[in-house]
Design a protein around this motif. Structure first.
Motif, mmCIF file in Angstrom:
data_model
loop_
_atom_site.group_PDB
_atom_site.id
_atom_site.type_symbol
_atom_site.label_atom_id
_atom_site.label_comp_id
_atom_site.label_asym_id
_atom_site.label_seq_id
_atom_site.Cartn_x
_atom_site.Cartn_y
_atom_site.Cartn_z
ATOM 1 N N LEU A 105 0.822 -1.210 0.000
ATOM 2 C CA LEU A 105 0.000 0.000 0.000
ATOM 3 C C LEU A 105 0.859 1.264 0.000
ATOM 4 N N ALA A 106 0.534 2.213 -0.891
ATOM 5 C CA ALA A 106 1.314 3.454 -0.943
ATOM 6 C C ALA A 106 0.430 4.652 -1.282
ATOM 7 N N ALA A 107 -0.844 4.588 -0.875
ATOM 8 C CA ALA A 107 -1.792 5.698 -1.068
ATOM 9 C C ALA A 107 -1.810 6.220 -2.502
ATOM 10 N N GLY A 108 -1.730 5.298 -3.453
ATOM 11 C CA GLY A 108 -1.816 5.680 -4.863
ATOM 12 C C GLY A 108 -0.541 6.311 -5.409
ATOM 13 N N LYS A 109 0.528 6.336 -4.586
ATOM 14 C CA LYS A 109 1.719 7.067 -5.021
ATOM 15 C C LYS A 109 2.916 6.168 -5.324
ATOM 16 N N GLY A 110 2.795 4.864 -5.121
ATOM 17 C CA GLY A 110 3.955 3.982 -5.255
ATOM 18 C C GLY A 110 4.255 3.516 -6.668
ATOM 19 N N VAL A 111 3.919 4.335 -7.668
ATOM 20 C CA VAL A 111 4.123 3.949 -9.066
ATOM 21 C C VAL A 111 5.020 4.972 -9.764
ATOM 22 N N VAL A 112 6.070 4.472 -10.427
ATOM 23 C CA VAL A 112 6.990 5.358 -11.142
ATOM 24 C C VAL A 112 7.023 4.927 -12.607
ATOM 25 N N ILE A 113 6.839 5.860 -13.514
ATOM 26 C CA ILE A 113 6.988 5.536 -14.931
ATOM 27 C C ILE A 113 8.373 6.015 -15.368
ATOM 28 N N ALA A 114 9.230 5.059 -15.743
ATOM 29 C CA ALA A 114 10.621 5.371 -16.081
ATOM 30 C C ALA A 114 10.781 5.377 -17.599
ATOM 31 N N HIS A 115 11.329 6.471 -18.116
ATOM 32 C CA HIS A 115 11.473 6.610 -19.570
ATOM 33 C C HIS A 115 12.843 6.187 -20.072
ATOM 34 N N GLY B 269 7.848 3.113 2.407
ATOM 35 C CA GLY B 269 7.942 2.213 3.550
ATOM 36 C C GLY B 269 8.046 0.755 3.132
ATOM 37 N N ALA B 270 7.412 -0.105 3.940
ATOM 38 C CA ALA B 270 7.496 -1.556 3.717
ATOM 39 C C ALA B 270 6.856 -1.971 2.399
ATOM 40 N N ALA B 271 6.046 -1.074 1.798
ATOM 41 C CA ALA B 271 5.460 -1.375 0.485
ATOM 42 C C ALA B 271 6.565 -1.679 -0.520
ATOM 43 N N ARG C 169 9.167 -5.445 -1.994
ATOM 44 C CA ARG C 169 9.243 -6.083 -3.308
ATOM 45 C C ARG C 169 8.882 -5.068 -4.380
ATOM 46 N N LEU C 170 9.435 -5.297 -5.550
ATOM 47 C CA LEU C 170 9.233 -4.360 -6.659
ATOM 48 C C LEU C 170 8.649 -5.110 -7.847
ATOM 49 N N LEU C 171 7.658 -4.492 -8.453
ATOM 50 C CA LEU C 171 7.058 -5.061 -9.654
ATOM 51 C C LEU C 171 7.482 -4.156 -10.817
ATOM 52 N N VAL C 172 8.017 -4.754 -11.852
ATOM 53 C CA VAL C 172 8.388 -3.971 -13.038
ATOM 54 C C VAL C 172 7.487 -4.429 -14.175
ATOM 55 N N GLU C 173 6.806 -3.452 -14.780
ATOM 56 C CA GLU C 173 5.733 -3.782 -15.705
ATOM 57 C C GLU C 173 5.880 -3.111 -17.051
ATOM 58 N N GLU C 174 5.420 -3.776 -18.055
ATOM 59 C CA GLU C 174 5.290 -3.201 -19.393
ATOM 60 C C GLU C 174 4.371 -1.972 -19.283
ATOM 61 N N CYS C 175 4.717 -0.898 -19.977
ATOM 62 C CA CYS C 175 3.876 0.305 -19.931
ATOM 63 C C CYS C 175 2.755 0.182 -20.960
ATOM 64 N N LEU C 176 1.538 0.378 -20.507
ATOM 65 C CA LEU C 176 0.379 0.286 -21.397
ATOM 66 C C LEU C 176 -0.089 1.683 -21.782
ATOM 67 N N PHE C 177 -0.681 1.777 -22.957
ATOM 68 C CA PHE C 177 -1.174 3.073 -23.427
ATOM 69 C C PHE C 177 -2.650 2.972 -23.766
#
Ligand code: AMP
Ligand code: GLY
Length: 431
Positions: free
Chosen positions: A152-162, A181-183, A186-194
């Motif tokens: 959980l990161a209150a909707g802020k734990g997402v980074v789009i890396a270019h 924090g503890a969120a 682990r890290l999820l790395v995902e394909e960017c969707l459009f």
């Protein structure tokens, strides 16, 4: 059950809209809210127990002889409030801990989506920063990619890396500096969707599932979808993207398969099943699942809901949702603009004096949903990042938008920031 005593858990703009829906129901005799806010205290009875104090809430529900508890935010659900309430036979709208993992762990959800062939972005999981860094240094060559903190990161734990540099900075932010924090364990790395993004919310008791009319949320902080992700800067409903064919497609490929998946995993899910969906050129893809109502989507969905909200919540909690034929909505349009503190979603100042709220609320069709405010000697002050939702209903989306912006222009506080393009597509056309 006539004359119900209802307890609402939470304190934000979403809870303000839920409280209004509960108070519209003829079934409601009395509404309590824990911990609530000064604004909620004007329409319900506040109980001084924090939303994450589950033992305290359970005691309070028992002592006040609460008939039904509606849980607004995700944190108490992920922490198991519904499990604790069930031990006392207390009726609770919201999934138990096992089901709330859908929001509590992005890795859990990704695993389910894969296992049950529900369309979503390709992804990989990293347990430590070193492996992620190596992978970005040696393997990853397609940009952009999306980095997500698992928890959980209150909707802020997402980074789009270019590019690689931004990706490594994202790894550092999430896994090394632990900014969420503890969120970030682990890290999820995902394909960017459009594509166009849609918040599709459904109500389920684990057997029956009813889809609500969806909303569109504006997640980025600045106009034109620039800047970092936030919890949501504004929303509107309905959207012309939502056709009967699309509804059928998303129900058939996303919502029903997810309910089936939960059941197959032995998880009985009662509450809101919220799918964040990207409408890509290859069809709908799931971005995320949430286990509760969206904020600020709720502020534009519930005012349009004709069906008795308390009846929905009660029947869901009791596992009798099949008794409710369908959900009915008003044809009206609703739009909410979030007024935020300068600096949000980064650091911001609280305690700024606000003015113009009465004038704003006097605009026809407008209501204010307080997200982070407090009363100080009779004056409203800012008390959070997202401060106030200015919600307007209108006969058309143009009318709703016009009313909301007219009302927002009457409100002032130092550092106030809001998007000027809520409900306006990037090509400048209305939604
Ligand atoms: P989430 O918390 O997973 O919903 O992510 C927050 C926001 O980040 C979403 O609402 C999207 O706007 C964006 N996002 C998440 N995942 C992706 C993805 N795979 N591709 C593009 N944008 C994404
Ligand atoms: N507005 C996005 C959310 O509630 O998750």
């Amino acid at each position: 059950m006539a004359g119900m005593k209802i307890l609402l858990v939470g304190s934000g703009g979403r809870e303000h809209a839920i409280a209004e829906a509960i108070l519209r129901s003829p079934r409601t005799e009395r509404l309590y809210v824990a911990p609530g806010s000064d604004a909620l205290g004007q329409i319900a009875t506040r109980v001084d127990v924090a939303a994450d104090n589950i033992a305290g809430l359970r005691r309070c529900a028992r002592d006040l002889k609460i008939d039904l508890t509606v849980v607004g935010p995700e944190a108490p659900l992920v922490a198991g409030i519904a499990d604790e309430f069930a031990k006392d036979g207390l009726l609770c709208f919201g999934p138990k801990k096992a089901g709330a993992q859908l929001e509590g762990s992005k890795v859990f959800t990704k695993t389910l989506l894969r296992k049950y062939h529900i369309p979503t972005a390709d992804s990989r999981v990293f347990d430590d920063a070193r492996h992620a860094e190596l992978w970005f240094a040696e393997q990853q060559s397609q940009w952009p990619v999306v980095l997500k903190a698992d928890g959980l990161a209150a909707g802020k734990g997402v980074v789009i890396a270019h590019d690689r540099r931004e990706a490594l900075e994202g790894v550092a932010q999430i896994m090394v500096r632990r900014e969420f924090g503890a969120a970030g364990n682990r890290l999820l790395v995902e394909e960017c969707l459009f594509g166009e993004e849609l918040s599709v919310l459904a109500i389920t008791d684990g057997k029956t599932i009813l889809t609500l009319e969806p909303a569109r949320d504006h997640k980025r902080v600045f106009d034109g979808d620039a800047g970092p992700n936030t919890g949501g800067m504004g929303a509107y409903s309905p959207t012309p993207l939502w056709t009967p064919e699309l509804q059928e497609d998303i129900e058939a490929r996303v919502l029903i398969p997810m309910l089936h998946a939960l059941n197959r995993e032995g998880i009985e899910y009662r509450g809101v099943l919220y799918a964040g969906v990207m409408l890509t050129a290859n069809g709908p893809r799931v971005l995320e699942f949430n286990c509760r109502f969206g904020d600020p989507e709720t502020q534009v969905i519930l005012p349009r809901l004709k069906t008795d909200f308390v009846e929905i919540a009660q029947k869901t909690a009791e596992g009798r949702l099949d008794e409710l034929g369908s959900l009915e909505f008003l044809p009206d349009a609703a739009l909410v603009i979030v007024l935020a503190s300068g600096g949000y979603p980064g650091p911001f100042k609280k305690g700024r004096r606000m003015s113009g709220l009465e004038g704003a609320a006097a605009v026809p069709g407008v209501r204010l949903h307080h997200a982070g405010t407090k009363l100080e000697l009779g004056h409203w002050q800012t008390n959070g990042g997202r401060v106030l939702g200015v919600t307007a209903i209108g006969g058309s989306m143009d009318e709703a938008r016009h009313r909301a912006y007219q009302a927002a222009s009457r409100i002032e506080f130092e550092g106030m920031h809001f998007r000027r393009d809520i409900g306006v597509a990037r090509d400048g056309m209305a939604h």
